[in-house]
Design an enzyme around this catalytic site. Structure first.
Site, PDB file in Angstrom:
ATOM      1  N   ARG A 234      -0.523   9.273   8.832  1.00  0.00           N
ATOM      2  CA  ARG A 234      -0.435   7.840   9.126  1.00  0.00           C
ATOM      3  C   ARG A 234      -0.040   7.043   7.894  1.00  0.00           C
ATOM      4  NH1 ARG A 234      -3.916   3.622   8.483  1.00  0.00           N
ATOM      5  NH2 ARG A 234      -5.819   4.839   8.157  1.00  0.00           N
TER       6      ARG A 234
ATOM      7  N   GLU B 192       0.852  -1.178   0.000  1.00  0.00           N
ATOM      8  CA  GLU B 192       0.000   0.000   0.000  1.00  0.00           C
ATOM      9  C   GLU B 192       0.887   1.227   0.000  1.00  0.00           C
ATOM     10  OE1 GLU B 192      -3.982  -1.781   2.207  1.00  0.00           O
ATOM     11  OE2 GLU B 192      -2.755  -0.311   3.268  1.00  0.00           O
TER      12      GLU B 192
ATOM     13  N   GLU C 187      -7.509   4.807  17.577  1.00  0.00           N
ATOM     14  CA  GLU C 187      -7.551   6.092  16.884  1.00  0.00           C
ATOM     15  C   GLU C 187      -7.793   7.267  17.824  1.00  0.00           C
ATOM     16  OE1 GLU C 187      -9.664   8.234  12.999  1.00  0.00           O
ATOM     17  OE2 GLU C 187     -10.100   6.136  13.467  1.00  0.00           O
TER      18      GLU C 187
ATOM     19  N   ARG D 171      -0.216   8.815   1.754  1.00  0.00           N
ATOM     20  CA  ARG D 171      -1.574   9.290   1.490  1.00  0.00           C
ATOM     21  C   ARG D 171      -1.677  10.802   1.337  1.00  0.00           C
ATOM     22  NH1 ARG D 171      -5.089   5.273   5.441  1.00  0.00           N
ATOM     23  NH2 ARG D 171      -4.915   3.439   4.082  1.00  0.00           N
TER      24      ARG D 171
ATOM     25  N   HIS E  77     -10.784  10.661   6.794  1.00  0.00           N
ATOM     26  CA  HIS E  77     -10.611   9.217   7.007  1.00  0.00           C
ATOM     27  C   HIS E  77     -10.091   8.854   8.391  1.00  0.00           C
ATOM     28  CE1 HIS E  77      -9.895   5.049   6.036  1.00  0.00           C
ATOM     29  NE2 HIS E  77      -8.586   5.162   6.179  1.00  0.00           N
TER      30      HIS E  77
ATOM     31  N   HIS F  22      -8.376  10.293   3.071  1.00  0.00           N
ATOM     32  CA  HIS F  22      -8.006   9.162   2.215  1.00  0.00           C
ATOM     33  C   HIS F  22      -8.126   9.606   0.764  1.00  0.00           C
ATOM     34  CE1 HIS F  22      -7.782   5.202   0.430  1.00  0.00           C
ATOM     35  NE2 HIS F  22      -7.448   4.712   1.614  1.00  0.00           N
TER      36      HIS F  22
END
Length: 543
Positions: free
Chosen positions: A389, A124, A378, A293, A354, A244
């Site tokens: 993150r 990812e 979280e 991200r 997100h 996100h």
């Protein structure tokens, strides 16, 4: 005005526990299971046990499980994604304890996908190795939740569902001594009550509902962060809300929970393209679509601004039907439900709120600045995420740091309860009208979204302040919107103060990272009814 106590009826019932855990995602379930040997554990959750964010997690859980991977490489990727303000000791704990923690899930019965007998691993964004373990193709969170809930049934942990936590109870020394809560219609006992406990563990999840469009479920209203502020705890890094990059675009003005298109789709080779078919992330970062991200989200927003488009496209047509059906069945079903078939057409995507990288400030063992109050998952800011993150580190953080709380509790727990805890003095007023929920979300989406600037942030702070004169009657909807308002006010204040661009905090008027003045943390406290936010330079590693 930020209320220092939620206006609520006096508790009509009381129960006792050694440890009360608030929340039933991966962090709360692991904390409850691991704390059970230390005494009576009561787990309180806002809706059903499986209604939180964990079951929505698609991509997987990151850990250095492959023969060609190491915790050091995982550490390096995490520190890079965090843009200079991670707590390196916390990250090291995460990545070194992570592999065994994941193996522990397997021992509990979690069935991860396999390839040739070994755990199947994917990549990812931000990861240089394949280290994301997944289950059911793209239903990892649901499988982890299933395994933990099965274990919970045999554990002796007591459960109260449909309960909204209100405020922290303290003893005469200021130590956490339980919580007040309201049990909604389906739960028993009903109404406002009190749980007296020797330790309180917050695992309440995220705050994505502070924005109009989010991947978070309806229950993610920042209740834990708001409670911690009212209790006098420090919260930090709230300005770093991760958007996100690839959330299914449902049209202009879509609100509420939006379908996530997992990063793993890009990890398996899908391409981000504009409406002319150009792969616009190529050349913007060495990892292209698999950049961290914050980089990809900014790339999408910039391309939208350059071309005037309302969204970008994620093209996985080359996967073929068989791969979509076996590797990403959940995403395929969600897209088809909304009239998009990824097998034959690109998926329209746009960034959406997100994950909160910040939260209630903790040490390496989950202790907050209030004795007896712990946080994990979280809701916490353990220091592992920094300004952004790394993909699939969230499930791992909940898993590792919940276990760390359980390990440290025996030495922290005070003597058995002397029943000295009393509810905080009720505060008249301060509750917002339930109908203001959408207005809070509008303000945050308009002014404190992906791209920020001084004028908008000042407007957000001003407009939020104008809302804070509520005198609504106590009730679940008023308590929730007041929690949203509290958290929104703290996020907006921190975002206005940080005059740089770092990670998921993107300032159009301060587009560069400024290590000389901003390599540190913004720490927020509630003093009386006023939020104060101060800058704390990075001082190496937290213990």
């Amino acid at each position: 005005m930020i209320p220092s106590v939620l206006h609520a009826p006096a508790p009509g019932w009381t129960t006792d526990a050694d440890v009360v855990v608030i929340g039933s995602g991966i962090a709360g379930l692991v904390a409850a299971l691991r704390c059970r040997p230390h005494g009576r554990v009561l787990l309180v959750t806002k809706a059903l046990l499986d209604a939180g964010s964990t079951r929505w997690a698609q991509g997987g859980i990151a850990a250095a499980l492959a023969a060609d991977d190491t915790p050091e490489e995982h550490l390096a990727d995490t520190l890079t994604a965090g843009v200079g303000i991670c707590d390196e000791d916390a990250v090291r704990a995460l990545v070194t304890e992570g592999p065994d923690a994941v193996r522990g899930l397997i021992d509990l019965g979690a069935a991860f996908d396999r390839s040739g007998g070994d755990i199947a691993l994917t990549r990812e964004g931000g990861h240089h190795r394949r280290r994301i373990a997944h289950a059911g193709g793209d239903a990892t969170g649901a499988e982890i939740s299933r395994a933990l809930l099965a274990e919970l049934k045999e554990s002796g942990v007591e459960v109260i569902e449909h309960a909204l936590v209100l405020d922290l109870l303290k003893d005469a020394t200021g130590r956490a001594a339980g919580v007040t809560l309201h049990v909604m219609g389906e739960g028993q006992p009903g109404g406002v009550g009190a749980v007296r406990a020797r330790a309180v563990v917050l695992a309440t999840g995220g705050l994505g509902q502070v924005f109009s469009a989010t991947t978070n479920p309806e229950v993610s209203t920042g209740d834990g962060v708001a409670l911690a502020l009212r209790a006098g705890a420090e919260v930090t890094d709230l300005e770093f809300v991760q958007f996100h990059p690839t959330v299914l675009w449902l049209g202009e003005g879509a609100t509420g929970q939006q379908p996530l298109i997992s990063e793993a789709v890009r990890g398996e080779g899908a391409h981000l393209v504009d409406h002319a078919g150009v792969r616009f992330m190529t050349g913007r970062h060495e990892l292209a679509e698999l950049a961290p991200r914050d980089v990809v989200a900014k790339g999408i927003i910039n391309r939208m601004r350059e071309t005037g488009a309302s969204h970008m496209l994620l093209d996985g047509r080359h996967f073929g039907a068989a791969m979509w059906e076996t590797r990403f069945p959940t995403i395929l079903a969600a897209c088809r439900h909304h009239g998009i078939d990824p097998v034959t057409e690109p998926i329209p995507v746009v960034p959406a709120a997100h994950h909160a990288s910040g939260g209630v400030r903790t040490d390496l063992h989950g202790r907050t600045s209030v004795p007896g109050l712990y946080a994990c998952g979280e809701v916490a800011c353990t220091g592992v995420h920094g300004a952004n993150r790394l993909a699939s580190n969230s499930l791992l953080e909940g898993l590792v740091f919940a276990a760390r709380i359980a390990e440290t509790l025996p030495g922290d727990l005070p003597a058995p309860l002397a029943h000295t805890a009393t509810p905080p003095e009720p505060e008249r007023g301060g509750l917002l009208e339930p109908g203001l929920r959408e207005e809070v979300q509008r303000i945050m989406t308009s002014h404190v979204g992906v791209l920020r600037q001084a004028e908008g942030l000042e407007a957000a702070v001003r407009e939020l302040e104008e809302l804070g004169r509520g005198r609504a009657e106590p009730g679940v909807e008023a308590w929730e919107v007041t929690n949203l308002y509290t958290v929104a006010s703290a996020i907006a204040a921190a975002a206005r103060l940080r005059e740089e661009t770092r990670g998921s905090h993107w300032r159009a008027d301060f587009p560069e990272r400024a290590d000389g003045t901003w390599r540190g943390h913004l720490v927020t406290r509630l003093a009386g009814n006023v939020l104060t936010t101060t800058y704390a330079p990075l001082e190496g590693k937290r213990s």
